[in-house]
Design an enzyme around this catalytic site. Structure first.
Site, mmCIF file in Angstrom:
data_model
loop_
_atom_site.group_PDB
_atom_site.id
_atom_site.type_symbol
_atom_site.label_atom_id
_atom_site.label_comp_id
_atom_site.label_asym_id
_atom_site.label_seq_id
_atom_site.Cartn_x
_atom_site.Cartn_y
_atom_site.Cartn_z
ATOM 1 C CG ASP A 1 -7.521 -2.227 5.955
ATOM 2 O OD1 ASP A 1 -7.643 -1.721 4.823
ATOM 3 O OD2 ASP A 1 -6.608 -3.010 6.249
ATOM 4 C CB CYS B 1 5.183 2.113 4.825
ATOM 5 S SG CYS B 1 3.665 1.992 5.802
ATOM 6 C CB THR C 1 1.617 -9.940 3.797
ATOM 7 O OG1 THR C 1 0.774 -8.954 4.398
ATOM 8 C CG2 THR C 1 0.984 -11.314 3.990
ATOM 9 C CB SER D 1 -0.914 0.014 1.226
ATOM 10 O OG SER D 1 -1.763 -1.121 1.224
ATOM 11 C CB THR E 1 -3.335 3.323 13.327
ATOM 12 O OG1 THR E 1 -1.971 3.468 13.716
ATOM 13 C CG2 THR E 1 -3.468 3.592 11.843
ATOM 14 C CB CYS F 1 3.328 4.606 3.064
ATOM 15 S SG CYS F 1 3.584 5.559 4.585
ATOM 16 N NE ARG G 1 -4.926 -1.604 3.711
ATOM 17 C CZ ARG G 1 -3.866 -2.006 4.407
ATOM 18 N NH1 ARG G 1 -2.651 -1.783 3.932
ATOM 19 N NH2 ARG G 1 -4.026 -2.615 5.563
#
Length: 246
Positions: free
Chosen positions: A170, A110, A195, A95, A158, A97, A172
């Protein structure tokens, strides 16, 4: 349009069907990358989701030249080695950043994950890094992420920051990236996913892809991102294997 221009681009733009329109995938483009002071050759593709389908190349070019693409988000993928035919390949769904990847911010991990996954792919010999441009701040966008950072500076984690701004934790989506992956590598060939996020793993497996393994990617822990990393584990369900503090 100049016939020479058409001949150069012919065969370099392919169509990938999407639920929301048509994905135009352009590439491969030879991309020499500086990776730890060594030049590594990747092959770069970029994709664009369009609502209208156009088969003729000249019409596609005319259409895109009239659109303000600089104001839109476009994702891309770095491919290394014989990604299409290799029996084993590493992939990373990364993703975007802006603060971590570009500025080297220590508030997250990230930037570290981006460069480390590229090195892992090169070391393995084949793989692809998907750079997902509409995933900033877990899908809330850069401006909203800036507001979330202000809340985090006042003690919110977060997840709490995103929720208090009216977003989900989230948002995404990986469907278009998975379609591009299928266009670049046969579905029956296995991949290993780099991941810590079980949602990415589930997205690929739910789409019918053969994900034979997962490689954790923890590192670059500091006083600036320790709470952020623990929130990933405690609030977002990230898998702890490989985490230095576990």
């Amino acid at each position: 349009m100049n016939d020479k221009i058409i001949s150069i681009l012919e065969g370099k733009i392919r169509h990938v069907e999407s639920e929301d329109g048509e994905i135009y995938l352009v590439g491969p483009i030879k991309l020499p990358v500086n990776l730890d002071e060594e030049t590594v050759i990747f092959h770069w593709y970029c994709w664009l989701l369009c609502k209208e389908e156009t088969d003729k190349l000249e019409d596609i070019i005319h259409k895109l030249s009239g659109a303000n693409l600089a104001e839109m988000q476009q994702s891309s993928v770095l491919v290394y080695g014989d990604f299409e035919h290799a029996e084993e390949a590493f992939i990373r769904m990364h993703s975007i950043c802006h603060t971590g990847d570009i500025f080297g911010s220590k508030r997250c991990d990230c930037g570290y994950q981006l460069h480390q996954s590229m090195k892992m792919i090169v070391s393995h010999g084949s793989g692809a890094l998907f750079y997902l441009a509409n995933h900033e701040g877990r899908g809330i966008g850069l401006f909203s992420k800036a507001m979330a950072y202000l809340l985090q500076e006042q003690g919110y984690d977060t997840v709490e920051a995103n929720l208090n701004l009216g977003f989900v934790d989230d948002s995404r989506n990986y469907s278009d990236a998975i379609r591009v992956l299928r266009a670049l590598r046969p579905q029956n060939k296995p991949v290993t996913l780099i991941t810590n996020n079980p949602k990415k793993l589930e997205a690929l497996r739910s789409a019918g892809l053969d994900v034979e393994d997962r490689i954790p990617l923890w590192g670059d822990v500091s006083e600036y991102n320790e709470k952020y990393l623990q929130t990933k584990i405690n609030r977002s369900g990230h898998l702890v294997s490989g985490c230095p503090d576990q």
